[in-house]
Write an enzyme that holds these catalytic residues in place. Structure first.
Site, PDB file in Angstrom:
ATOM      1  N   CYS A 166       0.711  -1.280  -0.061  1.00 39.85           N
ATOM      2  CA  CYS A 166      -0.087  -0.239   0.037  1.00 39.85           C
ATOM      3  C   CYS A 166       0.826   1.298  -0.073  1.00 39.85           C
ATOM      4  CB  CYS A 166      -0.964   0.088   1.062  1.00 39.85           C
ATOM      5  SG  CYS A 166      -2.124  -1.437   0.933  1.00 39.85           S
ATOM      6  N   HIS A 299      -1.544   8.416   5.944  1.00 45.59           N
ATOM      7  CA  HIS A 299      -1.828   7.093   5.560  1.00 45.59           C
ATOM      8  C   HIS A 299      -3.160   6.652   6.291  1.00 45.59           C
ATOM      9  CE1 HIS A 299      -1.225   3.216   3.805  1.00 45.59           C
ATOM     10  NE2 HIS A 299      -1.213   2.707   4.827  1.00 45.59           N
ATOM     11  N   GLU A 310       1.528   6.525  13.178  1.00 50.40           N
ATOM     12  CA  GLU A 310       1.732   7.646  12.432  1.00 50.40           C
ATOM     13  C   GLU A 310       1.694   8.916  13.085  1.00 50.40           C
ATOM     14  OE1 GLU A 310      -1.214   7.501   9.149  1.00 50.40           O
ATOM     15  OE2 GLU A 310      -0.053   8.604   7.705  1.00 50.40           O
ATOM     16  N   LYS A 331      -9.224   8.203   3.189  1.00 52.60           N
ATOM     17  CA  LYS A 331      -9.520   6.725   3.118  1.00 52.60           C
ATOM     18  C   LYS A 331     -10.991   6.510   3.643  1.00 52.60           C
ATOM     19  CE  LYS A 331      -5.000   4.612   2.932  1.00 52.60           C
ATOM     20  NZ  LYS A 331      -4.122   5.940   2.735  1.00 52.60           N
ATOM     21  N   HIS A 336      -9.874   2.600   1.500  1.00 52.51           N
ATOM     22  CA  HIS A 336      -8.382   2.144   0.976  1.00 52.51           C
ATOM     23  C   HIS A 336      -8.063   1.555  -0.277  1.00 52.51           C
ATOM     24  CE1 HIS A 336      -4.484   1.423   1.451  1.00 52.51           C
ATOM     25  NE2 HIS A 336      -4.361   0.720   2.916  1.00 52.51           N
ATOM     26  N   PHE A 395       1.883  -3.242   3.779  1.00 50.91           N
ATOM     27  CA  PHE A 395       1.939  -4.643   4.187  1.00 50.91           C
ATOM     28  C   PHE A 395       3.271  -5.062   4.469  1.00 50.91           C
ATOM     29  CE2 PHE A 395      -1.684  -8.124   4.881  1.00 50.91           C
ATOM     30  CZ  PHE A 395      -2.067  -7.239   6.084  1.00 50.91           C
TER      31      PHE A 395
END
Lengths: 408, 406
Positions: A166, A299, A310, A331, A336, A395
């Site tokens: 991602c 993110h 984050e 998102k 996402h 990931f």
């Protein structure tokens, strides 16, 4: 001497629409496009929730593209976004003789054409090894995503397929930035694309990582991820090249930073140390001052691990100033979109720089009091903005941050 | 559009370690010796379809690396872990105090995840998600093999996966060189691995791409298809300054690398020639300076023809100067790993090993090049390595013994 790299066009297909204006208005509205998924199904998961892309018939795409049985959806939406980006850049989609060696493409994806494998699995249950046809490997080859676009447009420069889960959208933009900056190409298309996949829905459901309703990044009641479908492509051009042709310069790509958590196959490093290194590298390699960053496109997946890591990273890098930097995640609005997410985030940054307005985080009702950040909520907020930080993580632990600035 | 590469497009990066696993051996000297002796690992394969392939007889990952979770990783990932371990050891970077934040991984991985994805997805269909091994899903995504390798060696600078089929690993070397040049990592492991699985073999066989068990030849007028192979290769790249500072003598230098694209095999010859010229320009190397060309030809007449015509065009008057070899004739088509495998062979020849002959070549389909049919020392001159993918990606690399090739 590195050349300056600017953005001259953007194309995006998302649940928020199939035009840039549609995307921008949807993001500014603070509403979510996550809802009941109607064109895609998974075994044992009765009701899927996500931000589904419905490709309009007006696009030059196969009529069956919105159906569950259509297997090459990712490839087609990426091509549509690339065409849209070229049109937005006031460039010909298919110049006579093709684009040639001075133009290339880097495309990012998390899952690519996973539906081709799904198709094989279903045939395998009935036919066994006979179900494997001669074209299977070619259809499942993720480079076909990039090659399909490059062939359609006549690109002759580097055509790479980048898979960093991602964070793929940002790393694709990073390599494209390098190609333009060092003179390998004058123009690069870069971005990402992903569609709904059985593997991710089922896998995240098994890990209890899917939101039970709609994802709520940074909210104290956050409960996981909502997937979306989409493709986002940007046209990166060398500054002088863009000026020579009288292009409208939308923003400048200043540089990027990379890191890897090397912590766990699925979980991010809880203290955000990987993010810290990526942001610091982006700042250090470009010489940009942290004080110039006026917006963080986070993110922001809506998982406990991501949000905490984050925010800790932003506080580590920006110190006391972190809590005053407008920050949001898109998102919860468009889901996402995995390998496309960072590319669409970069487009959101470009639009924010252009309009001097930052988008809100949809569904953020009660910010986690532990964070104490300036999360943008409810609606777009006008700001004076000279530079943005676009964050992404994948990931496996791959982090990538992109720095964008107002058009020179 | 100019698109002309600048001389600094890919700065020189030092190769300080190589890990290699092939059916012909598990270190570079052994593999080079076997290749120079004319040995081939390509042999008849009975299942899933009769064909020719170069497979490991008894690959046991635990002989090379002790990594947590190895048991559930697929063959490609295990191969990649082992090659990485060997490369880091060769570079003297195991327990050498390199901060994890300074070590990066670039994986060439177009198909490395695919058998796991097939297994996982098939299980979803046949057993349902609730009875499927949840540990498989994270390993089924395309970036998983590279991510697992980076995790296994605590590589915190970056974990990148490139997927350009046969061009992936040369592109990976170019990217790795950029990363060390720009100071984003002190050392980058560029790794590629390729393990065979039934669906891959079946699909290529049914597409008519595989040579019959007794009919595999490269660059030959009787070529009729490729033989698949298994291998893993890893290169450790560092900036020359970093290598020098820790007292390592570089094995070679990445002097130039370029990537291009051709839509279809018709344009492959022109596109590959462009990549070669760009890589040579970056390396400031003239065709006549080359000692060796390690070609990506694989036995498919269309690929071999494009490779030969591209080399003839690039080498021009020097066409008879560099020796032309094709290691796939002995090790098969290892797709993602093929570029690194050819680069490793080139590196061995620059180190003094005789350049290996093209196994089985008797009647070149396209004369004019100095195809090697017997082993030959080629000296320490720069080497050109070529690679292509079936999707149209072309990549070329110049390896040199010296930081400045010419």
């Amino acid at each position: 001497m590195k050349r300056r790299v600017v953005v001259t066009g953007c194309g995006a297909l998302t649940a928020a629409g199939n035009t840039l204006d549609g995307l921008w208005q949807a993001l500014l509205s603070g509403r979510t496009l996550v809802g009941k998924v109607t064109n895609f199904a998974c075994p044992e998961l009765d009701s899927l929730s996500g931000a589904e892309l419905v490709v309009p018939e007006s696009y030059d795409l196969p009529a069956s593209i919105n159906g569950d049985a259509f297997r090459a959806r990712c490839c087609h939406i990426a091509l549509a976004a690339a065409r849209q980006a070229l049109v937005h850049a006031n460039l010909p989609v298919q110049p006579e003789g093709g684009w040639g060696e001075g133009a290339g493409l880097v495309l990012g994806t998390t899952m690519g054409e996973e539906r081709q494998v799904g198709d094989l699995s279903e045939r395998w249950t009935k036919q066994g090894a006979d179900s494997v046809d001669g074209g299977f490997l070619g259809r499942a080859d993720n480079h076909k995503l990039a090659a399909g676009i490059a062939a359609a447009l006549g690109l002759g420069g580097p055509v790479w397929l980048n898979a960093t889960a991602c964070s793929s959208g940002n790393t694709a933009l990073a390599w494209a930035f390098d190609f333009v900056a060092d003179g390998t190409a004058d123009l690069m298309l870069a971005g990402g694309a992903d569609t709904f996949t059985r593997a991710l829905f089922c896998g995240f459901a098994r890990m209890s990582a899917l939101s039970k309703s709609v994802c709520k990044p940074f909210d104290k009641n956050r409960d996981g991820v909502s997937f979306g479908e989409g493709a986002g492509i940007l046209v990166l051009e060398e500054l002088a090249h863009a000026r020579r042709r009288g292009a409208r310069i939308l923003a400048e790509v200043v540089g990027y930073g990379l890191s890897n958590d090397a912590y766990h196959v699925t979980a991010p490093e809880p203290n955000g140390a990987g993010f810290v290194r990526a942001i610091e590298q982006a700042l250090a390699t470009t010489g940009a001052s942290p004080d110039t960053i006026g917006y963080v496109c986070a993110h922001g997946t809506g998982t406990q691990y991501n949000d905490q890591g984050e925010v800790r990273a932003l506080k580590t890098v920006f110190g006391e100033r972190a809590i005053t930097i407008p920050t949001s995640s898109i998102k919860s609005a468009i889901g996402h979109t995995n390998g496309a997410a960072a590319a669409i985030g970069a487009i959101a940054c470009v639009l924010a720089l252009l309009h001097q307005t930052v988008p809100p985080t949809a569904n953020l009702a009660e910010p986690d009091p532990e964070f104490g950040m300036d999360f943008v909520m409810n609606a777009g907020r006008p700001v004076e903005l000279s530079a943005c930080l676009n964050m992404s993580a994948g990931f496996g632990g791959a982090n990538a941050c992109l720095l964008l600035a107002r058009a020179p | 559009m100019s698109g002309q590469p600048t001389a600094t497009a890919t700065a020189t990066a030092a190769v300080t370690g190589v890990g290699i696993l092939t059916p012909l051996g598990d270190n570079l000297a052994l593999v080079a010796e076997a290749l120079a002796a004319g040995r081939s690992a390509v042999a008849p394969l009975a299942t899933p379809v009769p064909c020719a392939a170069a497979r490991f007889a008894d690959f046991d990952a635990t002989r090379y690396a002790n990594v947590r979770g190895m048991r559930i990783y697929n063959r490609t990932t295990r191969l990649g872990i082992c090659a990485t371990r060997l490369a880091l050891a060769d570079a003297g970077l195991i327990d050498a105090g390199l901060p994890p934040e300074q070590l990066g991984v670039v994986m060439a991985g177009s198909f490395g995840h695919l058998d796991t994805l097939i297994e996982y997805d098939r299980s979803l269909v046949t057993n349902g998600p609730s009875r499927t091994n949840p540990a498989l899903m994270p390993l089924a995504i395309p970036s998983a093999p590279g991510a697992v390798i980076a995790l296994s060696f605590s590589a915190k600078a970056c974990s990148i996966t490139l997927a350009e089929g046969g061009a992936s690993s040369l592109d990976g070397l170019g990217l790795g060189a950029r990363l060390v040049r720009d100071g984003r990592a002190a050392a980058v492991v560029v790794v590629a691995a390729f393990g065979l699985f039934d669906e891959l073999v079946l699909s290529l066989s049914r597409q008519g791409q595989l040579a019959p068990a007794d009919g595999f030849r490269i660059f030959d007028e009787r070529s009729q298809g490729m033989a698949l192979g298994e291998a893993a290769v890893a290169f450790v790249l560092e900036s020359p300054a970093h290598a020098t500072a820790r007292g390592r003598q570089p094995l070679a230098f990445v002097a130039g690398q370029a990537s291009t694209f051709a839509a279809g095999t018709d344009g492959m010859e022109t596109s590959l020639a462009r990549a070669c010229r760009q890589a040579l320009a970056q390396a400031a190397t003239e065709p006549a300076d080359l000692g060796l060309v390690a070609s990506g030809a694989n036995g498919l007449p269309s690929t071999d023809g494009a490779e030969a015509r591209a080399l003839l065009a690039v080498l021009g008057a020097a066409a008879q100067k560099p020796a032309i070899t094709a290691v796939k004739s002995a090790l098969g088509e290892t797709i993602d790993a093929s570029g690194l495998l050819a680069a490793a062979c080139a590196l061995a020849t620059m180190g003094g090993s005789p350049a290996p002959p093209i196994a089985g070549l008797e009647r070149p389909a396209l004369p004019g090049l100095r195809y090697l049919t017997r082993p030959e020392p080629v000296g320490g001159g720069p080497a050109l390595v070529t690679a292509t993918s079936q999707t149209g990606a072309c990549s070329a690399l110049v390896l040199a013994r010296n930081a400045h090739a010419s």
